[in-house]
Design a protein around this motif. Structure first.
Motif, PDB file in Angstrom:
ATOM      1  N   VAL A  42      11.860  -7.725  13.711  1.00 29.02           N
ATOM      2  CA  VAL A  42      10.472  -7.251  13.717  1.00 29.02           C
ATOM      3  C   VAL A  42       9.767  -7.939  12.556  1.00 29.02           C
ATOM      4  CG1 VAL A  42       9.026  -5.219  13.315  1.00 29.02           C
ATOM      5  CG2 VAL A  42      11.065  -5.021  14.726  1.00 29.02           C
ATOM      6  N   PRO A  43       8.555  -8.432  12.738  1.00 26.47           N
ATOM      7  CA  PRO A  43       7.825  -9.008  11.604  1.00 26.47           C
ATOM      8  C   PRO A  43       7.681  -7.966  10.485  1.00 26.47           C
ATOM      9  CG  PRO A  43       6.700  -9.499  13.668  1.00 26.47           C
ATOM     10  CD  PRO A  43       7.790  -8.518  13.991  1.00 26.47           C
ATOM     11  N   VAL A  44       7.858  -8.422   9.259  1.00 25.12           N
ATOM     12  CA  VAL A  44       7.863  -7.487   8.131  1.00 25.12           C
ATOM     13  C   VAL A  44       6.574  -6.671   8.055  1.00 25.12           C
ATOM     14  CG1 VAL A  44       7.001  -9.070   6.341  1.00 25.12           C
ATOM     15  CG2 VAL A  44       8.565  -7.227   5.723  1.00 25.12           C
ATOM     16  N   GLY A  45       5.457  -7.246   8.423  1.00 21.01           N
ATOM     17  CA  GLY A  45       4.200  -6.505   8.394  1.00 21.01           C
ATOM     18  C   GLY A  45       4.184  -5.333   9.360  1.00 21.01           C
ATOM     19  N   ASN A  46       4.934  -5.450  10.453  1.00 18.17           N
ATOM     20  CA  ASN A  46       5.000  -4.362  11.431  1.00 18.17           C
ATOM     21  C   ASN A  46       5.762  -3.151  10.908  1.00 18.17           C
ATOM     22  OD1 ASN A  46       3.699  -6.156  13.078  1.00 18.17           O
ATOM     23  ND2 ASN A  46       5.194  -6.061  14.733  1.00 18.17           N
ATOM     24  N   VAL A  47       6.658  -3.375   9.968  1.00 22.50           N
ATOM     25  CA  VAL A  47       7.445  -2.261   9.424  1.00 22.50           C
ATOM     26  C   VAL A  47       6.512  -1.209   8.849  1.00 22.50           C
ATOM     27  CG1 VAL A  47       9.172  -1.569   7.704  1.00 22.50           C
ATOM     28  CG2 VAL A  47       9.420  -3.747   8.928  1.00 22.50           C
ATOM     29  N   TYR A  48       5.475  -1.656   8.147  1.00 22.06           N
ATOM     30  CA  TYR A  48       4.567  -0.730   7.473  1.00 22.06           C
ATOM     31  C   TYR A  48       3.722   0.081   8.451  1.00 22.06           C
ATOM     32  CZ  TYR A  48       5.998  -3.089   3.262  1.00 22.06           C
ATOM     33  OH  TYR A  48       6.747  -3.591   2.237  1.00 22.06           O
ATOM     34  N   TYR A  49       3.628  -0.359   9.674  1.00 23.13           N
ATOM     35  CA  TYR A  49       2.936   0.424  10.694  1.00 23.13           C
ATOM     36  C   TYR A  49       3.711   1.713  10.983  1.00 23.13           C
ATOM     37  CZ  TYR A  49       1.019   1.820  15.196  1.00 23.13           C
ATOM     38  OH  TYR A  49       0.458   2.538  16.219  1.00 23.13           O
ATOM     39  N   TYR A  50       5.049   1.606  10.961  1.00 21.39           N
ATOM     40  CA  TYR A  50       5.913   2.744  11.286  1.00 21.39           C
ATOM     41  C   TYR A  50       6.386   3.499  10.039  1.00 21.39           C
ATOM     42  CZ  TYR A  50       6.070   0.495  15.819  1.00 21.39           C
ATOM     43  OH  TYR A  50       5.717  -0.066  17.024  1.00 21.39           O
ATOM     44  N   PHE A  51       6.621   2.782   8.957  1.00 17.62           N
ATOM     45  CA  PHE A  51       7.192   3.377   7.747  1.00 17.62           C
ATOM     46  C   PHE A  51       6.435   2.859   6.533  1.00 17.62           C
ATOM     47  CE2 PHE A  51      10.565   2.830  10.911  1.00 17.62           C
ATOM     48  CZ  PHE A  51      10.933   4.149  11.104  1.00 17.62           C
ATOM     49  N   LYS A  52       5.810   3.740   5.825  1.00 21.26           N
ATOM     50  CA  LYS A  52       4.991   3.344   4.669  1.00 21.26           C
ATOM     51  C   LYS A  52       5.828   3.057   3.427  1.00 21.26           C
ATOM     52  CE  LYS A  52       1.254   4.013   7.049  1.00 21.26           C
ATOM     53  NZ  LYS A  52       1.068   3.009   8.051  1.00 21.26           N
ATOM     54  N   THR A  53       6.998   3.711   3.344  1.00 22.56           N
ATOM     55  CA  THR A  53       7.826   3.560   2.138  1.00 22.56           C
ATOM     56  C   THR A  53       9.288   3.327   2.523  1.00 22.56           C
ATOM     57  OG1 THR A  53       8.371   5.916   1.978  1.00 22.56           O
ATOM     58  CG2 THR A  53       6.318   5.184   0.884  1.00 22.56           C
ATOM     59  N   LYS A  54      10.033   2.889   1.571  1.00 24.55           N
ATOM     60  CA  LYS A  54      11.464   2.711   1.764  1.00 24.55           C
ATOM     61  C   LYS A  54      12.139   4.067   1.985  1.00 24.55           C
ATOM     62  CE  LYS A  54      15.279   0.254  -0.441  1.00 24.55           C
ATOM     63  NZ  LYS A  54      15.633  -0.511  -1.649  1.00 24.55           N
ATOM     64  N   ASP A  55      11.650   5.095   1.307  1.00 19.72           N
ATOM     65  CA  ASP A  55      12.216   6.431   1.513  1.00 19.72           C
ATOM     66  C   ASP A  55      12.043   6.894   2.953  1.00 19.72           C
ATOM     67  OD1 ASP A  55      13.173   6.625  -1.038  1.00 19.72           O
ATOM     68  OD2 ASP A  55      11.598   7.974  -1.760  1.00 19.72           O
ATOM     69  N   GLN A  56      10.936   6.533   3.584  1.00 17.49           N
ATOM     70  CA  GLN A  56      10.766   6.871   4.995  1.00 17.49           C
ATOM     71  C   GLN A  56      11.777   6.124   5.854  1.00 17.49           C
ATOM     72  OE1 GLN A  56       6.596   6.096   5.764  1.00 17.49           O
ATOM     73  NE2 GLN A  56       6.015   8.205   5.269  1.00 17.49           N
TER      74      GLN A  56
END
Length: 193
Positions: A42-56
């Protein structure tokens, strides 16, 4: 059995599963969001769409452990008899001995790491592991054992211990030997007919 359509996992689930895998292999602290994105393809930018933090992502990884645990229990429930289900559980652990030799138990290593953080996530993982413990206890109870909780703790503790030793010594044969011993132990607890 009915035919069903198998859909590929969505991005959120792929990220959760990838987080569980990468955290197991690298540890939470060493893992970056980019590592998880790469593993999930998954493109790294897409990760933040689903999870805002590493803890999430850690929380999502715990959810992935819960799903995997439930899948294992569901499959084991198809096996006839509680003793055979317990032996099948042990054989499943032994089948993962190469992975354990490299990285340890997926849930156990994550539990150890999260315990040092004191942010509450360790309790969520404890709930996941408690589900397996409760299932094991139910199998011993179905064998008529009044000490089913103690036996369940002993079985799970034996697995966690051998996972640690297998990883420490990088010796999958240790887990195979302990698995055989655990199967004999389970057999010794089955009431004579």
């Amino acid at each position: 059995m009915t035919d069903s359509v198998v859909r590929p996992a969505g991005k959120r689930e792929r990220l959760s599963d990838a987080a569980a895998k990468v955290f197991h292999e690298q540890g939470v602290e060493k893992t970056t969001i980019a590592d998880i994105a790469r593993a999930a393809q998954v493109p790294v930018g897409n990760v933040y769409y689903y999870f805002k933090t590493k803890d999430q992502l850690v929380q999502a990884a715990i959810g992935a452990h819960a799903r995997t645990g439930q899948e294992i229990i569901t499959a084991l429930e198809q096996v006839d008899g509680p003793a055979e289900r317990l032996r099948a559980l042990v054989r499943g652990w032994v089948e993962q001995r190469e992975l354990a030799a490299r990285f340890g138990c997926p849930s156990g290593t994550l539990a150890t790491e999260l315990d040092k953080r004191a942010d509450g996530l360790e309790r969520e993982l404890a709930d996941v592991m408690r589900g397996l413990l409760d299932w094991i206890e139910a199998q011993f109870a179905a064998l008529g054992r009044t000490d089913s909780r103690e036996l369940a703790v002993a079985l799970l503790a034996a697995y966690q211990g051998i996972s640690l030793l297998t990883n420490t010594f990088r010796d999958p044969a240790m887990m195979a030997a302990e698995g055989a011993r655990l199967e004999r132990w389970i057999d010794s607890l089955v009431p004579a007919t």
